[in-house]
Structure formats: structure tokens, C-alpha cells
Design a protein around this motif. Structure first.
Motif, PDB file in Angstrom:
ATOM      1  N   CYS A 106       0.569 -12.343 -14.367  1.00  0.00           N
ATOM      2  CA  CYS A 106       0.939 -10.957 -14.111  1.00  0.00           C
ATOM      3  C   CYS A 106       2.199 -10.595 -14.902  1.00  0.00           C
ATOM      4  O   CYS A 106       2.287  -9.528 -15.496  1.00  0.00           O
ATOM      5  N   LEU A 150      -3.506  -8.712 -13.010  1.00  0.00           N
ATOM      6  CA  LEU A 150      -3.412  -9.071 -11.601  1.00  0.00           C
ATOM      7  C   LEU A 150      -4.806  -9.399 -11.077  1.00  0.00           C
ATOM      8  O   LEU A 150      -5.715  -8.581 -11.147  1.00  0.00           O
ATOM      9  N   LEU A 169       3.443  -9.277  -7.623  1.00  0.00           N
ATOM     10  CA  LEU A 169       2.221  -9.454  -6.855  1.00  0.00           C
ATOM     11  C   LEU A 169       2.067  -8.409  -5.756  1.00  0.00           C
ATOM     12  O   LEU A 169       0.978  -7.903  -5.530  1.00  0.00           O
TER      13      LEU A 169
END
Length: 149
Positions: A103, A109, A29
Motif C-alpha cells: 500500500c 490495497l 490500511l
């Protein structure tokens, strides 16, 4: 999800590595450090943006970035108000885990603002579905002021 996070039972990358799996340790992330439960929910910059939107002026809700059952049970407000804030928080917990998995598995994302807006929309839909049950005028005003009804 809240229970799993509170009991550190999610299989984050640090746990997978401790089980002997060969996986990339980095946080997908934010890419700034290794993934752990603590990092994912309490230190990741990507996650911070999601929570910031949820705690914005639009929702008017505030909550800590920790799973503290004493804090949640001692909150002021009505049951409806506490329930909505808990739903926002747990929705964020779930959405962050979902985004992390998306992801990792699909290399997709989603922007943190989009995650937060999905959580808010889910809570809004849930509240609207229970609109007839909410009889207290203060609760209705509280929800309307936060654009949750």
C-alpha cells in the motif's frame, strides 16, 4: 516476522519519524490514526478483519492478537495442531506487513478477506505437502474439519 514484531523491531512510520524521516504518519490500511507497531497489529480495523477470517469457523483456530510466547507454549493440542495455529498467526503477521508495504509503495490495497484467504491457502498447501508425515488420526481429522488438508 514474529520475532521482529515481538521485539518491536519493524520500521513502522512512528519509528521512521523518530529517526528524522519526513513521511506521512497516517495508517494507510485504515486511515483512522497514525501508524505504529501497536496500531498496525493490535488496533487497526483492517487487520482485525484479516484475523477474524483466520479465527472463523472455517479454520476453527483461535489465538490472541498479541505475541505472547507463554500463551503459545501452553496451548493444548498436538504439535501439528499448535504448529498450524502458529503458522496461521505468523502468516497473518507477515501478510499484514506485506500489505502495508504494498500500500505504501504501490498504492495498492488488498481487501482483508483476501489477505486471510492467502494465509489459509499457504498453510493448507504447507499441510498438504507434509500429509505423509501426519500419522495421528486425530490430527488428520482436526485438519480436515478445518479445511486445512
Amino acid at each position: 516476522m514474529g520475532w521482529l514484531v515481538a521485539h518491536e523491531a519493524l520500521n513502522t512510520v512512528d519509528k521512521l519519524i523518530s529517526y528524522g524521516m519526513d513521511v506521512d504518519a497516517g495508517c494507510l490500511l485504515c486511515g483512522q490514526t497514525n501508524e505504529s507497531l501497536n496500531h498496525l497489529y493490535f488496533a487497526c480495523q483492517d487487520k482485525e478483519e484479516s484475523f477474524d477470517v483466520l479465527r472463523s469457523k472455517d479454520t476453527g483456530c483461535s489465538f490472541p492478537l498479541v505475541i505472547d510466547l507463554d500463551w503459545w507454549s501452553s496451548r493444548g493440542g498436538t504439535n501439528v495442531q499448535r504448529g498450524v495455529q502458529i503458522a496461521l498467526f505468523l502468516g497473518a503477521i507477515y501478510s499484514i506487513w506485506y500489505q502495508r508495504n504494498k500500500c505504501r509503495l504501490d498504492a495498492v490495497l488488498v481487501h482483508p478477506n483476501q489477505i486471510a484467504l492467502q494465509v489459509i491457502e499457504g498453510v493448507r498447501n504447507r499441510t498438504r505437502g507434509r500429509e505423509k508425515e501426519i500419522k495421528n488420526a486425530n490430527d488428520v481429522n482436526w485438519l480436515c474439519h478445518r479445511h486445512l488438508m
